[in-house]
Design a protein around this motif. Structure first.
Motif, mmCIF file in Angstrom:
data_model
loop_
_atom_site.group_PDB
_atom_site.id
_atom_site.type_symbol
_atom_site.label_atom_id
_atom_site.label_comp_id
_atom_site.label_asym_id
_atom_site.label_seq_id
_atom_site.Cartn_x
_atom_site.Cartn_y
_atom_site.Cartn_z
ATOM 1 N N PRO A 160 0.861 -22.150 -5.162
ATOM 2 C CA PRO A 160 0.548 -21.450 -6.190
ATOM 3 C C PRO A 160 1.438 -20.107 -5.996
ATOM 4 C CG PRO A 160 -1.209 -21.205 -4.559
ATOM 5 C CD PRO A 160 -0.558 -22.544 -4.179
ATOM 6 N N ALA A 161 1.577 -19.382 -7.207
ATOM 7 C CA ALA A 161 2.191 -18.426 -7.268
ATOM 8 C C ALA A 161 1.833 -17.282 -6.662
ATOM 9 C CB ALA A 161 2.592 -18.055 -8.712
ATOM 10 N N LEU A 162 2.836 -16.322 -5.880
ATOM 11 C CA LEU A 162 2.250 -15.092 -5.054
ATOM 12 C C LEU A 162 2.670 -14.122 -6.302
ATOM 13 C CD1 LEU A 162 1.781 -13.642 -2.472
ATOM 14 C CD2 LEU A 162 4.059 -13.543 -2.203
ATOM 15 N N ARG A 163 1.574 -13.280 -6.869
ATOM 16 C CA ARG A 163 1.835 -12.506 -7.931
ATOM 17 C C ARG A 163 2.239 -11.138 -7.304
ATOM 18 N NH1 ARG A 163 -4.256 -12.841 -9.767
ATOM 19 N NH2 ARG A 163 -4.615 -13.327 -7.623
ATOM 20 N N ASN A 164 3.047 -10.456 -8.097
ATOM 21 C CA ASN A 164 3.951 -9.044 -7.988
ATOM 22 C C ASN A 164 2.899 -8.156 -7.412
ATOM 23 O OD1 ASN A 164 6.533 -7.735 -8.038
ATOM 24 N ND2 ASN A 164 5.355 -6.495 -9.527
ATOM 25 N N LYS A 165 1.746 -7.810 -7.818
ATOM 26 C CA LYS A 165 0.786 -6.864 -7.429
ATOM 27 C C LYS A 165 0.335 -7.219 -5.779
ATOM 28 C CE LYS A 165 -3.464 -8.557 -9.592
ATOM 29 N NZ LYS A 165 -4.545 -8.327 -10.495
ATOM 30 N N VAL A 166 0.202 -8.290 -5.833
ATOM 31 C CA VAL A 166 -0.161 -8.866 -4.452
ATOM 32 C C VAL A 166 0.692 -8.618 -3.581
ATOM 33 C CG1 VAL A 166 -1.203 -10.638 -3.049
ATOM 34 C CG2 VAL A 166 -1.910 -10.506 -5.427
ATOM 35 N N TYR A 167 2.099 -9.152 -4.064
ATOM 36 C CA TYR A 167 3.165 -9.207 -3.271
ATOM 37 C C TYR A 167 3.406 -7.589 -2.615
ATOM 38 C CZ TYR A 167 8.088 -8.472 -2.104
ATOM 39 O OH TYR A 167 9.375 -8.336 -1.353
ATOM 40 N N GLU A 168 3.152 -6.565 -3.643
ATOM 41 C CA GLU A 168 3.384 -5.111 -3.318
ATOM 42 C C GLU A 168 2.686 -4.693 -2.246
ATOM 43 O OE1 GLU A 168 3.244 -3.386 -7.093
ATOM 44 O OE2 GLU A 168 5.411 -3.936 -7.626
ATOM 45 N N LYS A 169 1.158 -4.920 -2.234
ATOM 46 C CA LYS A 169 0.305 -4.774 -1.304
ATOM 47 C C LYS A 169 0.638 -5.366 -0.049
ATOM 48 C CE LYS A 169 -2.750 -1.914 -3.129
ATOM 49 N NZ LYS A 169 -3.054 -0.578 -2.475
ATOM 50 N N LEU A 170 1.016 -6.606 0.046
ATOM 51 C CA LEU A 170 1.237 -7.316 1.183
ATOM 52 C C LEU A 170 2.685 -6.640 1.934
ATOM 53 C CD1 LEU A 170 0.839 -11.021 0.457
ATOM 54 C CD2 LEU A 170 -0.446 -9.736 1.888
ATOM 55 N N ALA A 171 3.422 -6.052 1.078
ATOM 56 C CA ALA A 171 4.770 -5.531 1.525
ATOM 57 C C ALA A 171 4.411 -4.117 2.118
ATOM 58 C CB ALA A 171 5.544 -5.373 0.446
ATOM 59 N N GLU A 172 3.251 -3.226 1.385
ATOM 60 C CA GLU A 172 2.920 -2.317 2.133
ATOM 61 C C GLU A 172 2.184 -2.393 3.423
ATOM 62 O OE1 GLU A 172 -0.037 1.454 0.725
ATOM 63 O OE2 GLU A 172 0.564 -0.167 -0.586
ATOM 64 N N ALA A 173 1.338 -3.606 3.464
ATOM 65 C CA ALA A 173 0.659 -3.631 4.810
ATOM 66 C C ALA A 173 1.736 -3.938 5.917
ATOM 67 C CB ALA A 173 -0.388 -4.719 4.687
ATOM 68 N N GLN A 174 2.646 -5.060 5.601
ATOM 69 C CA GLN A 174 3.573 -5.372 6.316
ATOM 70 C C GLN A 174 4.432 -4.148 6.896
ATOM 71 O OE1 GLN A 174 6.134 -8.716 5.456
ATOM 72 N NE2 GLN A 174 7.866 -7.752 6.323
ATOM 73 N N ALA A 175 4.849 -3.267 6.062
ATOM 74 C CA ALA A 175 5.540 -2.001 6.425
ATOM 75 C C ALA A 175 4.721 -1.321 7.484
ATOM 76 C CB ALA A 175 6.102 -1.321 5.336
ATOM 77 N N ALA A 176 3.507 -1.016 7.313
ATOM 78 C CA ALA A 176 2.700 -0.334 8.153
ATOM 79 C C ALA A 176 2.682 -0.944 9.512
ATOM 80 C CB ALA A 176 1.228 -0.280 7.568
ATOM 81 N N ALA A 177 2.498 -2.406 9.542
ATOM 82 C CA ALA A 177 2.404 -3.153 10.744
ATOM 83 C C ALA A 177 3.615 -3.174 11.450
ATOM 84 C CB ALA A 177 1.956 -4.641 10.494
ATOM 85 N N GLU A 178 4.765 -3.118 10.878
ATOM 86 C CA GLU A 178 5.962 -3.107 11.580
ATOM 87 C C GLU A 178 6.333 -1.696 12.281
ATOM 88 O OE1 GLU A 178 8.813 -4.338 8.552
ATOM 89 O OE2 GLU A 178 8.516 -6.632 9.185
ATOM 90 N N ALA A 179 5.649 -0.639 11.511
ATOM 91 C CA ALA A 179 5.789 0.732 12.056
ATOM 92 C C ALA A 179 4.681 1.161 13.249
ATOM 93 C CB ALA A 179 5.573 1.766 11.084
ATOM 94 N N LYS A 180 3.796 -0.141 13.711
ATOM 95 C CA LYS A 180 3.030 -0.187 14.425
ATOM 96 C C LYS A 180 1.746 0.783 13.971
ATOM 97 C CE LYS A 180 6.207 -0.790 18.135
ATOM 98 N NZ LYS A 180 6.210 -2.324 17.974
ATOM 99 N N ASP A 181 1.429 0.975 12.762
ATOM 100 C CA ASP A 181 0.241 1.546 12.295
ATOM 101 C C ASP A 181 -0.598 0.537 11.772
ATOM 102 O OD1 ASP A 181 -1.821 3.255 11.113
ATOM 103 O OD2 ASP A 181 -0.278 4.200 9.877
ATOM 104 N N LEU A 182 -1.380 -0.169 12.786
ATOM 105 C CA LEU A 182 -2.065 -1.290 12.716
ATOM 106 C C LEU A 182 -3.338 -0.911 11.746
ATOM 107 C CD1 LEU A 182 -1.774 -2.865 16.046
ATOM 108 C CD2 LEU A 182 -0.416 -3.364 14.198
ATOM 109 N N GLY A 183 -3.836 0.365 12.242
ATOM 110 C CA GLY A 183 -5.146 0.648 11.330
ATOM 111 C C GLY A 183 -4.975 0.879 9.990
ATOM 112 N N GLU A 184 -3.883 1.350 9.569
ATOM 113 C CA GLU A 184 -3.220 1.481 7.979
ATOM 114 C C GLU A 184 -3.300 -0.134 7.649
ATOM 115 O OE1 GLU A 184 -2.644 2.958 4.238
ATOM 116 O OE2 GLU A 184 -3.600 3.751 5.812
#
Length: 445
Positions: free
Chosen positions: A57-81
């Protein structure tokens, strides 16, 4: 000279198999299934699997943006955020607000966060949630199942790890050699050595066919498993291969023991000597083994040199047994002047009189009769002499040489009470009587 039990020694050495690392690095998990590259995920989301009818199924844009935001925080080691963002995505409309592929990506990020915190139980649960989603990309499921297997191994849950890995094998078209080794390790841990060996052999053959050098740990696992099956020839073959590509002391030592198992004494000695001359045998027990092998090979001078050097530099333990080996080696090498001080130290450190009796014998060989008398009497009075009859024979000879004939006769009579020495004691007394008669005749003449 009693030699080491090479079967026992080699088993101890070879059972020390280096267990392959089960701790999977975070970066490895990321590479296998961790943080999905979202750009790649979008590109693949509608990809149809060539082996079936699975459509993602499709990965919708608004979901993609949230995932990208969470991924950026994880990569910055801000695991809580990162976790807060994911919690918010789940809470926003409940799980039903996200389709299966979107949920899979959310759980994938959750798993990475938990793993980074070494919370393996929750990481596993999150990865299991990833693969439980229908219609996710096949590649994502395959990679995640491999990671699940790795995590079970990290937790030393070998049976579940094996089951998870076998499920992964069923799904993948071209399993790599590392996967076979991982499976081999799982079977090794549950002591299913036949399956462990079959899988590590497969991994090694895959590398051999490609002209690549198999990893040292793979050979070590195979070496252990061959030895457990009492396949000495294959064990030797693996050790020779290890020495070709990964030359280390432990392989020379182990190979020497294996040659001993094959009754190849000459190459057994040569292998150990190769390690010794390279300065690899830094442990006292290894040096003592080297000395025993020289003695077995009838090279007592080299055995004595090994022991002497080790005792002087402190690498060989300063105890009675090791000085005894040194003294015996010097004596066999016809170096009595060096044998005597070594045996003196051995006797002084011993709890019994046995070594004093043997020291007395060496003194006698060196024409030091008075010292021989003192040593043997000390040994007999201390007790623990294995053959007191032999000791008394030597004592009688020393007294005879010192012309103390009555004491010599007394020693020979005591020796004759043991039927093992009776014949020699009688011969000595007859010889002594004839010598005394000769001396009287000379005096009268």
């Amino acid at each position: 000279m009693k030699l080491l039990n090479h079967k026992t020694w080699s088993r101890a050495a070879l059972l020390a198999v280096p267990v392959l690392m089960t701790q999977v690095a975070v970066t490895q998990l990321q590479r296998d299934a961790g943080i999905a590259a979202l750009a790649s995920a979008v590109a693949q989301e509608q990809q149809k699997d060539t082996r079936g009818t699975r459509r993602t199924p499709a990965l919708r844009n608004k979901v993609y943006e949230k995932l990208a935001e969470a991924q950026a925080a994880a990569e910055a080691k801000d695991l809580g955020e990162a976790q807060n963002i994911l919690d918010g995505m789940i809470a926003a409309g409940g799980k039903k607000a996200l389709n299966s592929y979107e949920l899979a990506n959310v759980y994938n990020l959750y798993a990475f966060i938990y793993y980074s915190r070494e919370d393996y139980r929750n990481a596993l649960e999150a990865y299991e949630n990833v693969v439980s989603q229908p219609d996710i990309p096949l590649a994502m499921e395959i990679n995640t199942r491999y990671t699940i297997a790795q995590l079970y191994f990290v937790q030393e849950d070998w049976k579940r790890g094996i089951d998870a890995l076998l499920k992964w094998f069923d799904m993948t078209e071209s399993p790599n050699a590392a996967a076979y080794v991982l499976l081999a390790q799982g079977y090794y841990q549950i002591k299913d050595y036949d399956k462990a060996l079959a899988n590590v052999e497969k991994a090694i053959s895959m590398y051999d066919e490609k002209g690549k050098l198999p990893k040292e740990q793979w050979y070590n696992l195979a070496r252990f498993l061959y030895f457990e099956k009492n396949d000495i020839k294959s064990t030797v073959d693996v050790l020779e291969t290890l020495l070709t590509h990964y030359p280390k002391k432990q392989y020379w030592v182990q190979l020497s023991h294996m040659y001993g198992e094959q009754k190849k004494e000459a190459v057994q000695l040569a292998a150990m000597e190769t390690a010794y001359v390279q300065g690899m045998l830094d442990k006292g027990t290894e040096q003592v083994t080297m000395a025993y092998l020289y003695l077995q090979g009838e090279v007592p001078y080299k055995a004595a040199k090994v022991m002497d050097k080790g005792l002087k530099d402190g690498s060989i333990e300063d105890n009675s047994k090791n000085w005894e080996v040194t003294g015996s080696a010097w004596r066999q090498a016809q170096e009595l002047d060096k044998s005597i001080p070594a045996m003196e130290k051995a006797a002084a450190k011993s709890d019994t009189g046995e070594l004093y009796a043997r020291l007395g014998n060496i003194y006698l060989d060196g024409d030091q009769n008075r010292k021989a008398i003192t040593a043997i009497n000390k040994g007999l009075s201390r007790g623990g002499v294995k053959r007191p009859d032999n000791a008394r024979l030597v004592l009688g000879m020393a007294y005879f040489n010192e012309k103390e004939y009555e004491k010599a006769r007394e020693a020979f009579k005591a020796a004759a009470r043991d039927k093992r020495s009776a014949k020699y004691a009688d011969q000595w007394m007859k010889y002594m009587d004839s010598e005394l008669d000769r001396q009287r005749s000379l005096a009268e003449g």
